[in-house]
Design a protein around this motif. Sequence first.
Motif, PDB file in Angstrom:
ATOM      1  N   GLU A   1      -0.252  -7.006   4.508  1.00 18.65           N
ATOM      2  CA  GLU A   1      -1.500  -6.797   3.781  1.00 18.65           C
ATOM      3  C   GLU A   1      -2.018  -8.017   3.036  1.00 18.65           C
ATOM      4  O   GLU A   1      -3.197  -8.090   2.694  1.00 18.65           O
ATOM      5  CB  GLU A   1      -1.295  -5.653   2.778  1.00 18.65           C
TER       6      GLU A   1
ATOM      7  N   ILE B   1      -3.255  10.997   0.992  1.00 23.77           N
ATOM      8  CA  ILE B   1      -3.363   9.706   0.298  1.00 23.77           C
ATOM      9  C   ILE B   1      -4.645   9.674  -0.536  1.00 23.77           C
ATOM     10  O   ILE B   1      -4.652   9.246  -1.693  1.00 23.77           O
ATOM     11  CB  ILE B   1      -3.338   8.541   1.319  1.00 23.77           C
TER      12      ILE B   1
ATOM     13  N   ALA C   1      -7.413   0.258  -2.546  1.00 26.49           N
ATOM     14  CA  ALA C   1      -6.200  -0.410  -3.029  1.00 26.49           C
ATOM     15  C   ALA C   1      -6.502  -1.873  -3.340  1.00 26.49           C
ATOM     16  O   ALA C   1      -6.006  -2.432  -4.319  1.00 26.49           O
ATOM     17  CB  ALA C   1      -5.089  -0.312  -1.980  1.00 26.49           C
ATOM     18  N   ARG C   2      -7.330  -2.503  -2.520  1.00 20.21           N
ATOM     19  CA  ARG C   2      -7.701  -3.908  -2.743  1.00 20.21           C
ATOM     20  C   ARG C   2      -8.387  -4.060  -4.105  1.00 20.21           C
ATOM     21  O   ARG C   2      -8.018  -4.905  -4.907  1.00 20.21           O
ATOM     22  CB  ARG C   2      -8.630  -4.378  -1.624  1.00 20.21           C
TER      23      ARG C   2
ATOM     24  N   LEU D   1      -9.687   3.692   2.248  1.00 20.84           N
ATOM     25  CA  LEU D   1      -8.487   3.807   1.402  1.00 20.84           C
ATOM     26  C   LEU D   1      -7.882   2.429   1.142  1.00 20.84           C
ATOM     27  O   LEU D   1      -7.474   2.112   0.021  1.00 20.84           O
ATOM     28  CB  LEU D   1      -7.456   4.728   2.065  1.00 20.84           C
ATOM     29  N   ALA D   2      -7.852   1.593   2.185  1.00 17.84           N
ATOM     30  CA  ALA D   2      -7.313   0.235   2.031  1.00 17.84           C
ATOM     31  C   ALA D   2      -8.166  -0.564   1.047  1.00 17.84           C
ATOM     32  O   ALA D   2      -7.652  -1.302   0.207  1.00 17.84           O
ATOM     33  CB  ALA D   2      -7.250  -0.465   3.382  1.00 17.84           C
ATOM     34  N   ALA D   3      -9.495  -0.402   1.145  1.00 16.38           N
ATOM     35  CA  ALA D   3     -10.397  -1.130   0.249  1.00 16.38           C
ATOM     36  C   ALA D   3     -10.218  -0.678  -1.197  1.00 16.38           C
ATOM     37  O   ALA D   3     -10.330  -1.485  -2.124  1.00 16.38           O
ATOM     38  CB  ALA D   3     -11.848  -0.924   0.699  1.00 16.38           C
TER      39      ALA D   3
ATOM     40  N   LEU E   1       0.822  -1.214   0.000  1.00 19.89           N
ATOM     41  CA  LEU E   1       0.000   0.000   0.000  1.00 19.89           C
ATOM     42  C   LEU E   1       0.858   1.267   0.000  1.00 19.89           C
ATOM     43  O   LEU E   1       0.635   2.186  -0.788  1.00 19.89           O
ATOM     44  CB  LEU E   1      -0.951  -0.020   1.198  1.00 19.89           C
TER      45      LEU E   1
ATOM     46  N   ASN F   1      -0.304  11.957   5.022  1.00 22.61           N
ATOM     47  CA  ASN F   1      -1.414  11.644   5.914  1.00 22.61           C
ATOM     48  C   ASN F   1      -2.614  11.181   5.088  1.00 22.61           C
ATOM     49  O   ASN F   1      -2.572  11.156   3.860  1.00 22.61           O
ATOM     50  CB  ASN F   1      -1.758  12.841   6.810  1.00 22.61           C
ATOM     51  N   ARG F   2      -3.682  10.803   5.770  1.00 18.47           N
ATOM     52  CA  ARG F   2      -4.809  10.164   5.090  1.00 18.47           C
ATOM     53  C   ARG F   2      -5.434  11.057   4.015  1.00 18.47           C
ATOM     54  O   ARG F   2      -5.837  10.576   2.956  1.00 18.47           O
ATOM     55  CB  ARG F   2      -5.852   9.700   6.109  1.00 18.47           C
TER      56      ARG F   2
ATOM     57  N   PRO G   1      -9.257   5.520   6.721  1.00 14.54           N
ATOM     58  CA  PRO G   1      -8.243   4.517   6.346  1.00 14.54           C
ATOM     59  C   PRO G   1      -8.801   3.195   5.812  1.00 14.54           C
ATOM     60  O   PRO G   1      -8.292   2.687   4.803  1.00 14.54           O
ATOM     61  CB  PRO G   1      -7.426   4.348   7.628  1.00 14.54           C
ATOM     62  N   PRO G   2      -9.844   2.575   6.429  1.00 13.13           N
ATOM     63  CA  PRO G   2     -10.362   1.333   5.838  1.00 13.13           C
ATOM     64  C   PRO G   2     -10.883   1.524   4.412  1.00 13.13           C
ATOM     65  O   PRO G   2     -10.764   0.621   3.572  1.00 13.13           O
ATOM     66  CB  PRO G   2     -11.509   0.936   6.784  1.00 13.13           C
TER      67      PRO G   2
END
Lengths: 475, 212
Positions: free
Chosen positions: A239, A179, A205-206, A201-203, A152, A175-176, A198-199
């Motif tokens: 990750e 990003i 990328a997924r 943002l992570a999703a 990530l 920072n978030r 953040p979750p």
Amino acid sequence: MTFLGMPLAHAPRGVGHLRGDEPFPRAARTALANPQLRRNVQHATTTIRGKSGRVIAELPDWQDLRAAGSALKAYTMANLPRLLEQLEAKVTEAGGVVHWAADAAEANRIVTGLVRATGEQRVLKIKSMATQEIGLNEALADAGITPVETDLAELIVQLGDDKPSHILVPAIHRNRSEIREIFLRAMPGVDPALTDDPPVLAAAARRYLRETFLTTKVAVSGANFGIAETGTLTVVESEGNGRMCLTLPDTLITVMGIEKVVPTWQDLEVFLQLLPRASTGERMNPYTSMWQGVTPGDGPQSFHLVLLDNGRSAVLADEVGRSALHCIRCSACLNVCPVYERTGGHAYGSVYPGPIGAVLSPQLTGVEDNASLPYASSLCGACFDACPVKIDIPSILVHLRNQVPHPAAEKAVMAAAAYTMDRPRLYARAQRAAKFTKLVGKRGRGLPPPLNGWSAARDLPTPPPESFRDWWRSR
Amino acid sequence: MSSKDLILGRVRAALADDPAVPEVPRSYRREFPPADLDVLIDRLVDYKAVVHRGSDVAAIVGDIIGAGTLVVPPGLPKSWLPPESPARVDAAPGIGLGPETGPHSWLDQAAIVAADGVVTGAAVAIAETGTIVLDGSPDQGRRILTLLPDLHICVLRPDQVVASVPEAIARLDPARPLTWISGPSATSDIELNRVEGVHGPRNLHVIIWEAA
């Protein structure tokens, strides 16, 4: 220094990312003028120090583990030729192919050639300091091959056309909300309603990488540990991008620095306790993958291990500096360093920032190519205390400062000062002469050229109206 | 001169001072009391895994998966699966869950991606760190199987749980492909805080199988 028979082979110039464009003090000034960067880095390092401290406190034998880790590394370095040959034999026995790369250029040539031989145009990348160090992505791109960073933070750096600034979290300076902006600007197909949670943002990328994982046939990784006794390679990650790269492609190419070899399987019990707690402040990182060569029917059926020197043998030749090779890339020393916390990682110029970078980069390149880095420290010693394998970074910094070429004027003044201070009568006369006061001028102005460089980062003490010696004599 | 000879030559020259080889002090903890299941559960939950305890594994799996589809490795005990949820078996051709389920073959990637969940056993679990380790045994299957579905249900027997990392290392075989799993997929890459849910399974359920 040891110079027996063979010249030291430093990491070559013109390839890779071990040298900055400007010396540390100048680069640091740019970073210090960026309050957002300072806030981001300070927030992140404060968070991680707290987390790490809490999980380290859970282990009653942390200091014993550090002692074992430190000794294991010293043992490994002393037996490096034997262990490397053992690793090669075991990996080969298990169906892998081992390559030796004397420097960055050779490693890039080997990896590019292996990818070309598969006929693929795109490779998956797992975050790896070794491949960053040698500039593999640039070499692949020059060969018409697209490297896709899947970590990530590396993705944030790649999409933001940025540079990594931390060993563990290369986008620590973002920072978030920054990003979110990078994703909105550069991530194809991203949901325009993306928030900075953040979750979420992570999703994003997924979703973005899923199809790429499923359709790419070649992956390039680094390695945290390579066990000589068994030929088992280990990648520690969070990750699941690492698992994707190590499981789905047909071909896996692992680039590993020669110092990453570990003698025995049992020794992992030490490092797998030290690394996660020191690095992400977790009892254990979410995923660790271990594999031996090729497993029929499971995972890549073609496995290549590239063993990289690129200056490591030159570091090993320095009796004081060689323990910099003990580093397990946890980045605890960055997170506790008052200098790193203020400047961030870019100021160090090398892919290895912070205290460990300040001792590793100059030794890999030869100290003349990173002459300012041994001074990028206040020698406070926090890094030594935080290091899970007890690398005495402050001592190596001082040792390297002695190797840095010094200007003739500074040398002359220091020699004169040493001569004077060795001779009490001369010293007393010098003090009384008070000429020093005039020379120095007002406090804070520093010395006149050519000595202004020396005093720019040092406050000179104001000479007292009466020296201690004079006061003593008058009693 | 080959690059191998060149590198080994440089390394030998670098060690010409014959550095002292230290004795490795193994004074860290290597003897442990039996694993405490409560510690394991505490650590699993702390890292956002969902923990179940019970003797009727099939019923617990049924509650978790509902009407969803499952993929399973070839050696998974059939008694762990709810009869109403037909699971697709990933196995080398000709191998199955038992004579009554018939022969199977490797599932293709698309079939694994399409599954809602996967059920496996485990090789060992570590209480102190909240870790389960898979080693590719027949009840755990190929690595791809536990990677692509978004839900991983892992069944543990209490005797598979050890207290510490050194005990786990001693039980594991370094020749097998090993996957150490501590909670669902997560990242520390945004402001160095742990956030769940990136590329691996976002839901990890651990069933501690206790005899009735």
